[in-house]
Design an enzyme around this catalytic site. Structure first.
Site, PDB file in Angstrom:
ATOM      1  CB  SER A  41      -0.956  -0.048   1.195  1.00  0.00           C
ATOM      2  OG  SER A  41      -1.998   0.890   1.057  1.00  0.00           O
ATOM      3  CG  ASP A  82      -7.401  -2.772  -2.817  1.00  0.00           C
ATOM      4  OD1 ASP A  82      -8.024  -2.047  -2.018  1.00  0.00           O
ATOM      5  OD2 ASP A  82      -6.161  -2.869  -2.819  1.00  0.00           O
ATOM      6  CG  HIS A 116      -5.868  -2.420   0.767  1.00  0.00           C
ATOM      7  ND1 HIS A 116      -5.263  -2.048  -0.416  1.00  0.00           N
ATOM      8  CD2 HIS A 116      -5.187  -1.762   1.753  1.00  0.00           C
ATOM      9  CE1 HIS A 116      -4.279  -1.205  -0.167  1.00  0.00           C
ATOM     10  NE2 HIS A 116      -4.193  -1.028   1.141  1.00  0.00           N
TER      11      HIS A 116
END
Length: 227
Positions: free
Chosen positions: A123, A177, A208
């Site tokens: 991320s 996601d 995610h």
């Protein structure tokens, strides 16, 4: 010139292999997590046969995050807007890229060759891994970018170093996601491929997060780039 590590930064978590380290993976966590987040993944990769690898898991600085109501948390940069393309504050990205560079320099100073170092992240951490890794003035073993996107993409063509043009990039994302859309990851991959980078794209049926299949593929990729 080597980058300097900020004095106020907490020391990273370091997972040493049982045998002498001959390679290193510098792995940056995501928003609100810390350096312990991916320790279990390192242990799993070791059990899967990836030996002689030192894992370095830094802690991001604690800072207010605008999109979260100004709440202070570990973050590699501020998030100022809901639109992913424009939500990364460039000054924060560049400062954290300096931290990533300092961590790589530290491993080189400890005797690990640059071409045996992987810069990885999830991320926000993956965004920093891409930004920093593509701008290094020397070639590393690879860049591992999970559930992320390419920040400040408009400057890459002019700021990238030619010596890193063939660095292997593992770009992985979840098709479900809800935090960073798969389309943004795909656009980032296309941007890098258009500039001549070797991008290996993986998509998994997950949100995610990470999944077992992804970790297995990461292990195989690390075996190749660290061979």
């Amino acid at each position: 010139m080597n980058a300097a590590m900020p004095e106020e930064l907490d020391p990273p978590v370091v997972a040493e292999p049982p045998e002498p380290a001959t390679a290193a993976v510098v792995w940056l966590h995501g928003l609100g997590a810390d350096g312990h987040d991916f320790e279990p993944v390192a242990a799993e990769l070791g059990r899967a046969g990836l030996h002689g690898v030192r894992y370095v898991f830094p802690h991001a600085p604690v800072r207010p995050v605008t999109i979260n109501g100004g709440m202070a948390m570990r973050a590699w940069y501020d998030i100022t807007e809901s639109e992913l393309d424009r939500r990364a504050d460039e000054a924060g990205v560049r400062a954290s890229a300096g931290i990533a560079r300092a961590l790589v320099d530290e491993q080189i100073a400890h005797g690990i060759a640059a071409e045996r170092i992987v810069l990885a992240g999830f991320s926000q951490g993956g965004a920093i891994a891409l930004f920093a890794g593509l701008r290094l003035p020397f070639r590393i073993a690879g860049i591992l970018a999970l559930s992320t996107y390419l920040p400040v993409a408009e400057t890459l063509a002019t700021e990238a170093h030619q010596v890193s043009r063939d660095v292997p990039i593992f770009l992985a994302h979840g098709s479900q996601d809800p935090v960073i859309a798969l389309s943004l990851s795909e656009r980032s991959g296309s941007t890098m491929a258009g500039l001549g980078y070797s991008v290996e794209v993986h998509t998994y049926p997950m949100p995610h997060s990470v999944c077992a299949e992804e970790i297995r593929d990461i292990g195989h990729w690390l075996q190749r780039v660290l061979a």
